[in-house]
Motif scaffolding. Sequence first.
Motif, mmCIF file in Angstrom:
data_model
loop_
_atom_site.group_PDB
_atom_site.id
_atom_site.type_symbol
_atom_site.label_atom_id
_atom_site.label_comp_id
_atom_site.label_asym_id
_atom_site.label_seq_id
_atom_site.Cartn_x
_atom_site.Cartn_y
_atom_site.Cartn_z
ATOM 1 N N TYR A 155 -1.066 1.469 -6.581
ATOM 2 C CA TYR A 155 -0.812 1.403 -5.479
ATOM 3 C C TYR A 155 -1.784 1.827 -4.553
ATOM 4 C CZ TYR A 155 0.814 1.484 -0.355
ATOM 5 O OH TYR A 155 0.708 0.421 1.107
ATOM 6 N N GLU A 156 -1.889 2.888 -5.225
ATOM 7 C CA GLU A 156 -3.560 3.670 -4.561
ATOM 8 C C GLU A 156 -5.133 2.939 -4.524
ATOM 9 O OE1 GLU A 156 -1.659 7.831 -4.267
ATOM 10 O OE2 GLU A 156 -2.535 7.196 -5.551
ATOM 11 N N ARG A 157 -5.247 2.240 -5.935
ATOM 12 C CA ARG A 157 -6.743 1.705 -6.207
ATOM 13 C C ARG A 157 -6.431 0.184 -5.552
ATOM 14 N NH1 ARG A 157 -4.498 3.041 -11.705
ATOM 15 N NH2 ARG A 157 -4.708 1.114 -12.466
ATOM 16 N N ILE A 158 -4.901 -0.068 -5.243
ATOM 17 C CA ILE A 158 -5.726 -1.640 -4.493
ATOM 18 C C ILE A 158 -5.590 -1.339 -3.197
ATOM 19 C CG2 ILE A 158 -3.603 -4.452 -4.333
ATOM 20 C CD1 ILE A 158 -2.480 -3.382 -7.409
ATOM 21 N N GLY A 159 -4.325 -1.182 -2.880
ATOM 22 C CA GLY A 159 -4.100 -0.692 -1.269
ATOM 23 C C GLY A 159 -3.680 -1.643 -0.425
ATOM 24 N N PRO A 160 -2.759 -1.010 0.204
ATOM 25 C CA PRO A 160 -2.055 -1.469 1.156
ATOM 26 C C PRO A 160 -2.344 -3.250 1.892
ATOM 27 C CG PRO A 160 -2.586 -0.147 2.507
ATOM 28 C CD PRO A 160 -3.692 0.526 0.751
ATOM 29 N N GLU A 161 -3.895 -3.055 2.205
ATOM 30 C CA GLU A 161 -4.290 -4.057 2.820
ATOM 31 C C GLU A 161 -4.551 -5.490 2.133
ATOM 32 O OE1 GLU A 161 -6.247 -1.353 2.487
ATOM 33 O OE2 GLU A 161 -4.788 -0.811 5.175
ATOM 34 N N VAL A 162 -5.135 -5.029 0.078
ATOM 35 C CA VAL A 162 -5.535 -5.939 -0.282
ATOM 36 C C VAL A 162 -4.394 -6.800 -1.001
ATOM 37 C CG1 VAL A 162 -6.410 -5.885 -3.078
ATOM 38 C CG2 VAL A 162 -7.357 -5.004 -0.804
ATOM 39 N N LEU A 163 -2.473 -5.477 -0.713
ATOM 40 C CA LEU A 163 -1.615 -5.977 -1.252
ATOM 41 C C LEU A 163 -1.485 -7.513 -1.274
ATOM 42 C CD1 LEU A 163 0.899 -5.859 -3.371
ATOM 43 C CD2 LEU A 163 1.349 -3.747 -2.060
ATOM 44 N N HIS A 164 -0.630 -6.841 0.610
ATOM 45 C CA HIS A 164 -0.892 -8.071 1.618
ATOM 46 C C HIS A 164 -1.478 -9.245 1.419
ATOM 47 C CE1 HIS A 164 0.496 -9.420 5.352
ATOM 48 N NE2 HIS A 164 -0.092 -9.978 5.332
ATOM 49 N N ASP A 165 -2.832 -9.021 1.397
ATOM 50 C CA ASP A 165 -3.207 -9.843 1.113
ATOM 51 C C ASP A 165 -2.992 -11.212 0.012
ATOM 52 O OD1 ASP A 165 -5.460 -12.066 1.413
ATOM 53 O OD2 ASP A 165 -6.889 -11.104 0.122
ATOM 54 N N LEU A 166 -2.617 -10.296 -1.210
ATOM 55 C CA LEU A 166 -2.460 -10.537 -2.764
ATOM 56 C C LEU A 166 -1.009 -11.308 -1.994
ATOM 57 C CD1 LEU A 166 -2.156 -11.582 -5.922
ATOM 58 C CD2 LEU A 166 -1.515 -9.169 -5.852
ATOM 59 N N VAL A 167 -0.438 -10.416 -1.504
ATOM 60 C CA VAL A 167 1.025 -11.716 -1.772
ATOM 61 C C VAL A 167 1.314 -12.936 -0.656
ATOM 62 C CG1 VAL A 167 3.899 -10.774 -0.259
ATOM 63 C CG2 VAL A 167 2.157 -9.365 -1.822
ATOM 64 N N THR A 168 0.423 -12.924 0.459
ATOM 65 C CA THR A 168 0.326 -13.796 1.129
ATOM 66 C C THR A 168 -0.336 -15.245 0.047
ATOM 67 O OG1 THR A 168 -0.292 -12.441 3.075
ATOM 68 C CG2 THR A 168 -1.363 -14.464 3.233
ATOM 69 N N ARG A 169 -1.704 -15.211 -0.258
ATOM 70 C CA ARG A 169 -2.456 -16.125 -0.793
ATOM 71 C C ARG A 169 -0.794 -16.443 -1.960
ATOM 72 N NH1 ARG A 169 -7.893 -16.451 -0.390
ATOM 73 N NH2 ARG A 169 -8.058 -14.135 0.722
ATOM 74 N N PHE A 170 -0.277 -15.525 -2.766
ATOM 75 C CA PHE A 170 0.276 -16.177 -3.786
ATOM 76 C C PHE A 170 1.669 -16.699 -3.286
ATOM 77 C CE2 PHE A 170 5.441 -15.046 -5.701
ATOM 78 C CZ PHE A 170 5.116 -15.759 -6.767
ATOM 79 N N TYR A 171 2.106 -16.128 -1.722
ATOM 80 C CA TYR A 171 2.996 -17.415 -1.544
ATOM 81 C C TYR A 171 2.628 -18.767 -1.004
ATOM 82 C CZ TYR A 171 7.158 -14.357 -2.786
ATOM 83 O OH TYR A 171 8.253 -13.777 -3.626
ATOM 84 N N SER A 172 1.695 -18.857 -0.369
ATOM 85 C CA SER A 172 1.175 -20.155 -0.175
ATOM 86 C C SER A 172 0.768 -20.998 -1.453
ATOM 87 C CB SER A 172 -0.733 -19.414 0.387
ATOM 88 O OG SER A 172 -1.304 -19.841 -0.582
ATOM 89 N N LEU A 173 0.646 -20.707 -2.314
ATOM 90 C CA LEU A 173 0.740 -21.399 -3.923
ATOM 91 C C LEU A 173 2.511 -21.484 -4.384
ATOM 92 C CD1 LEU A 173 -1.854 -19.202 -5.589
ATOM 93 C CD2 LEU A 173 -2.143 -21.055 -4.599
ATOM 94 N N VAL A 174 2.736 -20.510 -4.190
ATOM 95 C CA VAL A 174 4.994 -20.930 -4.560
ATOM 96 C C VAL A 174 5.284 -22.045 -3.693
ATOM 97 C CG1 VAL A 174 7.147 -19.967 -4.124
ATOM 98 C CG2 VAL A 174 5.005 -18.322 -5.351
ATOM 99 N N ALA A 175 5.131 -21.979 -2.119
ATOM 100 C CA ALA A 175 5.286 -23.135 -0.867
ATOM 101 C C ALA A 175 4.848 -24.272 -1.708
ATOM 102 C CB ALA A 175 4.887 -22.853 0.179
#
Length: 138
Positions: A16-36
Amino acid sequence: MTAPLQLSPAPDRTLYERIGPEVLHDLVTRFYSLVAQHPDLIPIFPADLSLTARKQEAFLTGFLGGPPLYHQEFGHPRLRARHLPFEITPTRARAWLACMNAALHQTPGLEAQDAAELFAALSRTAAAMVNSPEPEAP
C-alpha cells in the motif's frame, strides 16, 4: 543457508505504501470501467458500480497493508461469505482477473513489480471465490 527470496525491493514498506492511495484509486477506477463492459461479469455486478468500487478500494487499502478502511466502514470482509450469493464460476474468476490484469497494466505510476505482486495475491483470492461450476452446455 541461502537467503529467502525477496519479492519486494522495499521490504520495510507495505505494498500500500509503495503503490499509494492515488494510484490505488486510479487502479480501482480503471478496473471497474473494464468490469462494466465484460460480458461474463455484467450479469453478477450491479449497473451502478460506485459502491462496489468504493468497497473494493477500502478492502484493497487494508489488504495491501494500509488503514483498515473496509473493516471500519463495513465490518469484517468475510470474502467468501459475501460472494456466495453470486454465481462465481471459473470463467468469471478468470474474467475478473483479466480485467484486473489489464487495469494493472494501464495504471500510470504503478511499478511492474508491485503490479505483479498484487496480481499474484489477487489470483489466489479470485480462485478462492469460485463457488459454482461452469454451466452445462445446451
